[in-house]
Design a protein around this motif. Structure first.
Motif, short mmCIF file in Angstrom:
data_model
loop_
_atom_site.label_atom_id
_atom_site.label_comp_id
_atom_site.label_asym_id
_atom_site.label_seq_id
_atom_site.Cartn_x
_atom_site.Cartn_y
_atom_site.Cartn_z
N PHE A 178 0.28 10.97 -1.86
CA PHE A 178 0.52 10.46 -3.21
C PHE A 178 1.46 11.37 -3.99
O PHE A 178 2.22 10.90 -4.84
CB PHE A 178 -0.80 10.27 -3.97
N GLU A 179 1.46 12.66 -3.68
CA GLU A 179 2.29 13.62 -4.41
C GLU A 179 3.68 13.81 -3.81
O GLU A 179 4.60 14.22 -4.50
CB GLU A 179 1.58 14.98 -4.46
N ASP A 180 3.83 13.53 -2.53
CA ASP A 180 5.07 13.87 -1.82
C ASP A 180 5.76 12.61 -1.29
O ASP A 180 5.48 12.15 -0.18
CB ASP A 180 4.74 14.83 -0.68
N GLY A 181 6.67 12.07 -2.08
CA GLY A 181 7.39 10.87 -1.69
C GLY A 181 8.22 11.05 -0.43
O GLY A 181 8.38 10.14 0.37
N GLU A 182 8.74 12.26 -0.25
CA GLU A 182 9.54 12.54 0.95
C GLU A 182 8.67 12.47 2.20
O GLU A 182 9.08 11.92 3.23
CB GLU A 182 10.18 13.93 0.82
N LEU A 183 7.46 13.01 2.14
CA LEU A 183 6.54 12.94 3.27
C LEU A 183 6.15 11.49 3.55
O LEU A 183 6.10 11.07 4.71
CB LEU A 183 5.30 13.79 3.00
N ARG A 184 5.88 10.72 2.49
CA ARG A 184 5.55 9.30 2.67
C ARG A 184 6.69 8.59 3.40
O ARG A 184 6.47 7.83 4.34
CB ARG A 184 5.30 8.60 1.33
N LEU A 208 -0.83 11.41 9.48
CA LEU A 208 -1.62 12.60 9.17
C LEU A 208 -3.01 12.40 9.75
O LEU A 208 -3.59 11.32 9.66
CB LEU A 208 -1.69 12.83 7.67
N ARG A 209 -3.53 13.45 10.33
CA ARG A 209 -4.83 13.42 11.00
C ARG A 209 -5.89 13.99 10.06
O ARG A 209 -5.68 15.01 9.43
CB ARG A 209 -4.73 14.27 12.27
N ALA A 210 -7.05 13.31 9.99
CA ALA A 210 -8.17 13.77 9.18
C ALA A 210 -9.47 13.31 9.83
O ALA A 210 -9.56 12.18 10.30
CB ALA A 210 -8.07 13.21 7.77
N ASN A 211 -10.45 14.20 9.86
CA ASN A 211 -11.74 13.85 10.45
C ASN A 211 -12.92 14.16 9.54
O ASN A 211 -14.00 13.66 9.77
CB ASN A 211 -11.91 14.57 11.80
N GLN A 212 -12.69 14.98 8.54
CA GLN A 212 -13.72 15.33 7.58
C GLN A 212 -13.29 14.84 6.19
O GLN A 212 -12.10 14.70 5.93
CB GLN A 212 -13.95 16.85 7.54
N VAL A 213 -14.25 14.62 5.31
CA VAL A 213 -13.95 14.12 3.97
C VAL A 213 -12.88 14.98 3.30
O VAL A 213 -11.92 14.45 2.73
CB VAL A 213 -15.23 14.05 3.12
N GLU A 214 -13.02 16.29 3.38
CA GLU A 214 -12.07 17.17 2.72
C GLU A 214 -10.66 16.99 3.28
O GLU A 214 -9.68 17.07 2.56
CB GLU A 214 -12.50 18.64 2.88
N GLU A 215 -10.57 16.76 4.59
CA GLU A 215 -9.26 16.55 5.21
C GLU A 215 -8.63 15.24 4.73
O GLU A 215 -7.42 15.19 4.50
CB GLU A 215 -9.41 16.53 6.73
N TYR A 216 -9.44 14.20 4.60
CA TYR A 216 -8.92 12.93 4.07
C TYR A 216 -8.41 13.11 2.65
O TYR A 216 -7.33 12.65 2.31
CB TYR A 216 -9.99 11.83 4.09
N VAL A 217 -9.20 13.76 1.81
CA VAL A 217 -8.81 13.97 0.41
C VAL A 217 -7.49 14.73 0.35
O VAL A 217 -6.57 14.36 -0.40
CB VAL A 217 -9.93 14.70 -0.37
N GLU A 218 -7.37 15.79 1.14
CA GLU A 218 -6.15 16.61 1.14
C GLU A 218 -4.96 15.80 1.62
O GLU A 218 -3.89 15.79 1.01
CB GLU A 218 -6.36 17.85 2.02
N ALA A 219 -5.11 15.06 2.72
CA ALA A 219 -4.00 14.30 3.31
C ALA A 219 -3.56 13.17 2.39
O ALA A 219 -2.36 12.96 2.17
CB ALA A 219 -4.41 13.75 4.68
N ALA A 241 0.81 -1.21 0.00
CA ALA A 241 0.00 0.00 0.00
C ALA A 241 0.85 1.27 0.00
O ALA A 241 1.92 1.32 0.60
CB ALA A 241 -0.92 0.01 1.22
N THR A 242 0.35 2.30 -0.64
CA THR A 242 0.98 3.61 -0.62
C THR A 242 0.59 4.35 0.66
O THR A 242 1.38 5.09 1.23
CB THR A 242 0.54 4.44 -1.85
N VAL A 243 -0.63 4.11 1.12
CA VAL A 243 -1.14 4.76 2.32
C VAL A 243 -2.20 3.86 2.95
O VAL A 243 -2.88 3.12 2.26
CB VAL A 243 -1.73 6.16 1.98
N CYS A 244 -2.31 3.93 4.27
CA CYS A 244 -3.36 3.22 4.99
C CYS A 244 -4.29 4.28 5.59
O CYS A 244 -3.85 5.15 6.33
CB CYS A 244 -2.77 2.36 6.10
N VAL A 245 -5.56 4.20 5.25
CA VAL A 245 -6.55 5.16 5.73
C VAL A 245 -7.40 4.50 6.81
O VAL A 245 -7.96 3.42 6.59
CB VAL A 245 -7.45 5.66 4.57
N ILE A 246 -7.48 5.15 7.97
CA ILE A 246 -8.22 4.60 9.11
C ILE A 246 -9.25 5.63 9.56
O ILE A 246 -9.00 6.43 10.46
CB ILE A 246 -7.25 4.22 10.24
N PRO A 247 -10.43 5.61 8.93
CA PRO A 247 -11.45 6.63 9.21
C PRO A 247 -12.42 6.24 10.33
O PRO A 247 -13.63 6.34 10.18
CB PRO A 247 -12.18 6.73 7.87
#
Length: 135
Positions: free
Chosen positions: A99-105, A83-94, A34-40
């Motif tokens: 996906f865009e920032d390999g260094e952050l990943r 990264l913390r997200a609680n609203q749909v927009e926050e998840y999309v942004e995070a 996986a590139t990212v794991c999302v836990i909503p």
């Protein structure tokens, strides 16, 4: 989402790049791919094993406050570990950022894994339990 995804979730597999699995034999195998794991998560209390498992696999995590509960993952004096997200927009942004920032990943992967290695190994937890028992 879980062992028995509802029809709305199963329908997502018709989209390019989306794979809905249901129950899997080895969560670690999928996390390593996986590139990212999302836990909503919106319910539940205490530290979430699914969050610890993702961090142990070195998979960058985007999660709700509930999914990160009890874990030092951000804030003053704490290395950024998720990264913390609680609203749909926050998840999309995070998720987009990851996906865009390999260094952050890479940073989240290393910092999350480091947290597990220093705080959540069987040895460390056993020592803490022993201290409680021995007073």
């Amino acid at each position: 989402m879980g062992a028995r995804p509802v029809p709305e979730v199963q329908e997502l597999s018709t989209r390019p790049g989306v794979k809905v699995t249901g129950r899997v034999p080895s969560m670690a195998e999928y996390l390593h791919q996986a590139t990212v794991c999302v836990i909503p998560m919106r319910t539940g209390f205490g530290i979430k094993n699914k969050t610890l498992e993702a961090m142990a696999a070195g998979t960058p995590v985007v999660a709700s406050d509930r999914g990160l509960e009890g874990l030092a993952v951000d804030g003053a004096g704490t290395p950024l570990r998720a990264l913390r997200a609680n609203q749909v927009e926050e998840y999309v942004e995070a998720i987009g950022r990851l996906f865009e920032d390999g260094e952050l990943r890479h940073k989240l992967s290393e910092n999350g894994r480091s947290l597990i290695e220093t705080e959540y190994t069987w040895e460390v937890q056993g020592q803490r339990y022993e201290r409680v028992l021995l007073g």
